[in-house]
Design an enzyme around this catalytic site. Structure first.
Site, PDB file in Angstrom:
ATOM      1  N   ASP A  95      -1.531  -5.927   9.575  1.00 32.73           N
ATOM      2  CA  ASP A  95      -2.534  -5.244   9.289  1.00 32.73           C
ATOM      3  C   ASP A  95      -3.615  -6.174   8.683  1.00 32.73           C
ATOM      4  OD1 ASP A  95      -4.230  -3.173   8.391  1.00 32.73           O
ATOM      5  OD2 ASP A  95      -2.624  -2.101   7.378  1.00 32.73           O
ATOM      6  N   ILE A 106      -6.854  -5.095   8.051  1.00 31.44           N
ATOM      7  CA  ILE A 106      -7.951  -4.294   7.849  1.00 31.44           C
ATOM      8  C   ILE A 106      -8.895  -4.686   6.881  1.00 31.44           C
ATOM      9  CG2 ILE A 106      -6.814  -3.018   6.074  1.00 31.44           C
ATOM     10  CD1 ILE A 106      -7.645  -0.276   7.111  1.00 31.44           C
ATOM     11  N   TYR A 115       0.846  -1.237  -0.083  1.00 38.70           N
ATOM     12  CA  TYR A 115      -0.049  -0.157   0.128  1.00 38.70           C
ATOM     13  C   TYR A 115       0.969   1.180  -0.130  1.00 38.70           C
ATOM     14  CZ  TYR A 115      -2.780   3.491   2.649  1.00 38.70           C
ATOM     15  OH  TYR A 115      -3.401   4.618   3.265  1.00 38.70           O
TER      16      TYR A 115
END
Lengths: 545, 462
Positions: free
Chosen positions: B220, B222, B135
């Protein structure tokens, strides 16, 4: 008095290292003097120190390569750093001592053996919660006073929360909240708040906040919404400004006593220093330019670059309002030294009494040239009693600062439904006006009663017109005129009188014996209870002395 | 006038990457079905816009019970919210792991969570290893104010971008060469931008690696609620539990980041969380969270919704079905245009292979292609180079933030673009051929080359 200066001196250097080397040397030199003065003579007197010096360097070099061991071996030799153990500034000085030694990894290639630790910033956290501020908060949580439920509990006078007019806010929310967030109910406007929003706040909200700020400051100045950057509370607002205006190793001048949170907000993750500018009771704790100048020059001597001054207007914990002239003088000083001014005006709506509140924005309203160095911090936590909603404001005339701050707000954005709700609330001008007026009236009443109550006990307060606390002089009741004496009294107040107050040493006050009493979490009925309890302690102290 | 700090004026926050430039172009000319049908369609924003969660939230607002809760303790954060959040996280993981609310720290969004964890674990001179592609926001979130560095773990399409032991070792050595101390590994699982979940083998490998090197692991997660097909989602906590590592050192060194922005489609609410088994990290992160707390009002708003188990179960399953359907539409649309994707089972986007459309196997060609797609085709997609992909030609295309019709339109535009590219290319090569034949003074090898390239291109486009 030199206590705080002492800790300031130590902070730029890697504290633990120095302490270790220093302690070892002291233990060697003293007996050495005996040798030289005795039969050793000049020759031995010069050879031995050289040899020892060489070995000292070797010892230090060895320790530097192994940071993990070093931290442990140096803890016994704390003699040169008494401040790291003192409870009042324990938490925060420890943090200072261990943050940011950026040169270290570049000096010597790190040894890659040994388990990895967390970052240096974090080491002081667990030990640091011995500061009176936090100890007091914990005690209150465990044993909170309640008129009916727990009449012997600890009364909270240490948290600057404003509950005096909270029910006005509650009533408004009860009537209007769901409507405010969702729109007129016919259309689901939630999709407007669920998606990604501009990180520095909705423009609509900025407009309402600008209007609210104007109203709070009695329309003496108008605020331009495009100069606003919104953050999740005033805490990140201050940190962001610190990141934007100073590099690690630079410093801000802050008049003492100051809000204990500045140590965290300005210094912790940024690596920026705070230089204390002491204010005295003789001046009513007003800032003197002489003291400011002196502090600036001392910083220069130490090689610290000063980037700005941070003032709180109204001030916390004293509660006084800087006069118009003093603000002009401050601006002149900043201009002369070419530094910034950050004016923390979060309590602008909590003024009472007769003195005039003058915002920094008003001062620069007519000055075009100097605007770019002035930045104002505001928030809704104090004036609107909504700390949980997390609304903070950076107001600046400097486009570069605004642009940089905007980018940083991605780490501290305000929740969109909260913004929607507050847009409605703050646009309701009738509510806002009623609220501001009522809040001020209640503050005034509480202040007068509380200060009168303290006076009866022989405790005088600085005359102040701002904030919801009073700055009380209890130096007559402390056993020794020192920080130790002050903390003993604080302890008595917490455990015997069962009131949690904030001692001046937490706020880095240069004179011991001053305490901050917050009264905005009380009702008028509670005041006699509080006074009675304090009396228990003051009586015993009086008897002693 | 005094200058600003170095941090404020530096460019290392990665804000100038093409990832963000695409957004800026979109902002100037956004697509709207009725008002601006020729505008740029946003396929670069990983946003999830299901309608059901919105209806639920409004239902909760009208509920008198939650009204009372909302107004009784406005100023304080509520423990019910943390409990509801950990239960929701458990549910996403099929209740195979449970979380303790005391180990959770709430932050204003995952952006704040990642930065806060980095502040707690690393500083100047330290580095974290991240598998590429990653990302683009990490360059800003993890490095900017913290002073830490990112060292990439190179992954390639040859094994579908999976992490290998050798890649991990190489990255570790690379960090040492740069005189950086490696503090940990950060993975995104399910991956952004790949849209795949990590296999158990990869997670095992990572745990072995961090155990051996005694470093941290940040996972992460998410996108954990956006897994729409098999293989399912395996959380790092589950693997640790299965290997019975609860009372070992490594248990304390694994941290999870979560947020409601992707799964529940509520990025504007700014709700993120750090979960860690290390009490020191929790204490430090809690203190740092003062710089980015979750609004108490928002906690109230969501608390009732997240505690409603019936709603969450239904929502999660509906979300999956919807994402699967949408992804299928994207995939078939791309297939029609002769474009394939990395097989994905999660996320709000696909990792699309456009290598065959590049004029040369370089990042310059990728940029060229990207610019054409943004300005001519009017689709904002994210180029692989902004995600630090080692191979040019890959793009991330989001599908969950638009209506079905818009997606259809986007696919049509792409198809016409690819078709026109084919025609142009064949015309171009044909023309070259003619010129080469006509001019006798040209070297024969030029002639031969252009002839060959004509053939090659034809084969690729099949």
């Amino acid at each position: 008095m030199t206590r705080t200066r002492f800790s300031r001196k130590r902070s730029p250097e890697p504290e633990k290292e120095k302490a270790g080397g220093g302690g070892a040397v002291m233990r060697v030199i003293v007996p050495l003097q005996g040798v030289v003065q005795g039969s050793g003579g000049l020759v031995l007197g010069s050879i031995i120190p050289c040899a020892l010096f060489y070995f000292l360097q070797f010892y230090l070099k060895r320790n530097r390569d192994d940071p993990n061991d070093q931290n442990e071996s140096n803890s016994p030799s704390q003699t040169q750093n008494p401040t790291t153990r003192s409870p009042s500034s324990g938490q925060l000085t420890e943090l200072t001592g261990l943050t940011r030694t950026p040169s270290r990894p570049l000096l010597s290639p790190r040894s890659h053996t040994g388990p990895v630790s967390i970052s240096g910033r974090v080491h002081g956290i667990v030990k640091g919660s011995d500061s009176p501020y936090y100890v007091g908060l914990r005690r209150v949580k465990e044993d909170q006073y309640d008129e009916l439920g727990n009449p012997n509990g600890v009364i909270q006078l240490g948290l600057a929360e404003n509950k005096l007019s909270l029910e006005l806010v509650k009533d408004w929310l009860a009537e209007n909240a769901s409507h405010a967030i969702l729109g007129n109910g016919k259309e689901l406007s939630i999709s407007g708040i669920a998606t990604y929003q501009p990180f520095d706040g909705l423009m609509e909200f900025k407009v309402t906040v600008a209007g609210f700020m104007s109203q709070v400051m009695e329309n003496a100045v108008s605020f331009n919404p495009s100069q606003i950057v919104l953050t999740a509370g005033a805490t990140p607002a201050i940190e962001i400004l610190s990141f934007c205006l100073a590099d690690a190793g630079n410093a801000f001048l802050v008049p003492t006593p100051y809000y204990p949170g500045f140590d965290r907000d300005v210094k912790w993750r940024t690596g920026v220093e705070i230089i204390h500018v002491p204010c005295r009771s003789a001046d009513n704790f007003n800032l003197s330019i002489t003291a400011l100048d002196r502090a600036f020059n001392q910083a220069k001597k130490r090689g610290l670059k000063v980037r700005g001054i941070i003032i709180s207007n109204p001030s916390n914990p004293v509660g006084n309002l800087p006069s118009r002239e003093s603000l002009y003088t401050l601006l002149d000083f900043a201009r002369e030294k070419n530094i910034h001014i950050i004016s923390n005006e979060i309590l602008a709506g909590c003024t009472h009494g007769n003195e005039e509140f003058v915002s920094m924005a008003e001062i620069v309203d007519h000055e075009d040239v100097d605007r770019k160095r002035v930045h104002i911090v505001y928030g809704l936590s104090k004036d609107l009693s909504l700390p949980g909603f997390r609304v903070g404001v950076i107001y600046s005339f400097n486009e570069e600062v605004l642009a940089a701050a905007k980018k940083l707000t991605r780490f501290s954005s305000i929740s969109a439904p909260t913004q929607r709700l507050l847009i409605s609330m703050l646009s309701d001008s009738k509510f806002v006006q009623t609220f501001i007026t009522t809040n001020r009236e209640r503050l005034q009443r509480m202040y007068v009663q509380f200060v009168a109550g303290l006076k009866k006990l022989g405790i005088g307060c600085i005359k102040s017109s701002g904030g919801f606390y009073c700055w009380a002089d209890m130096s007559g009741f402390i056993s020794s005129y020192s920080e130790k004496g002050e903390l003993e009294l604080w302890d008595k107040l917490l455990n015997i009188a069962k009131v949690n107050v904030t001692p001046g040493s937490c706020c880095h006050c240069i004179e011991p014996g001053w305490f901050r009493f917050c009264f905005a979490t009380l009702t008028e009925k509670d005041i006699p209870v509080v006074m009675e309890r304090i009396q228990k302690v003051t009586e015993t102290c009086k008897l002693k002395s | 006038m005094g200058l600003l700090s170095r941090k404020a004026t530096c460019n290392s926050h990665g804000q100038d990457s093409s990832y963000f430039l695409g957004w800026q172009e979109y902002e100037k000319n956004p697509y709207d079905e009725t008002k601006n049908p020729k505008g740029i369609i946003q396929m670069g924003l990983a946003e999830n816009q299901p309608k059901t969660q919105m209806q639920q939230v409004s239902k909760e607002m009208a509920n008198p019970f939650s009204k009372n809760l909302l107004f009784s303790k406005i100023t304080m954060a509520i423990p019910e919210f943390k409990k509801a959040l950990v239960d929701f996280m458990s549910e996403i993981r099929g209740n195979k792991v449970t979380f303790d609310p005391n180990n959770m720290v709430l932050t204003a969004g995952a952006t704040s969570a990642n930065e806060t964890l980095m502040f707690c674990l690393a500083e100047q001179g330290d580095a974290f290893l991240l598998p590429t592609p990653y990302y683009p926001g990490f360059d800003r979130d993890l490095k900017w104010r913290t002073g830490a560095e990112i060292v990439p773990i190179q992954c390639s399409s040859s094994n579908r971008f999976k992490i290998t032991e050798s890649a991990l070792e190489e990255a570790y050595q690379q960090a040492h060469k740069k005189n950086l101390r490696v503090k940990g590994v950060l993975i995104t699982n399910p991956s952004n931008p790949l849209g795949t979940t990590m296999s158990r083998a990869e997670l095992d490998l990572l745990i072995n690696f961090i155990t051996a090197k005694e470093i941290h692991l940040i996972s992460d997660e998410i996108y954990s609620g956006t897994v729409f097909s098999s293989p399912g989602f395996v959380s790092i906590m589950e693997v640790l539990k299965d290997r019975q590592l609860e009372n070992t050192d490594v248990w304390d060194r694994v941290h999870i980041v979560y947020s409601l922005s992707k799964d529940l489609g509520l990025p504007g609410f700014r709700v993120g969380a750090i979960y860690s088994n290390d009490p020191i990290v929790v204490a430090a992160a809690t203190k740092m969270s003062s710089f980015g707390l979750v609004s108490s009002q928002t906690q109230y708003l969501l608390s009732a919704m997240l505690s409603d188990k019936k709603f969450t179960k239904e929502y999660l399953s509906k979300n999956k079905k919807r994402l699967l359907k949408r992804q299928n539409k994207l995939v078939s649309g791309l297939e029609k245009a002769g474009i394939s994707i990395l097989e994905s089972n999660a996320g709000l986007f696909c990792w699309v292979d456009m290598r065959h459309l590049l004029s040369s196997n370089t990042f310059e060609a990728e940029m060229e292609l990207w610019k054409r797609i943004v300005y001519d085709v009017k689709l904002n997609i994210s180029p692989g180079s902004s995600c630090h992909c080692t191979e040019p030609g890959w793009f991330r295309v989001c599908f969950a933030n638009m209506s079905e019709d818009t997606l259809k339109l986007a696919m049509q535009r792409l198809k016409s673009f690819v078709d026109s590219m084919n025609v142009n290319d064949s015309n171009k090569s044909h023309q070259e051929l003619k010129n080469a034949r006509k001019s006798r003074s040209r070297n024969k090898w030029v002639f031969r080359l252009s002839f060959q390239s004509f053939h090659d291109r034809e084969q690729d486009e099949r």
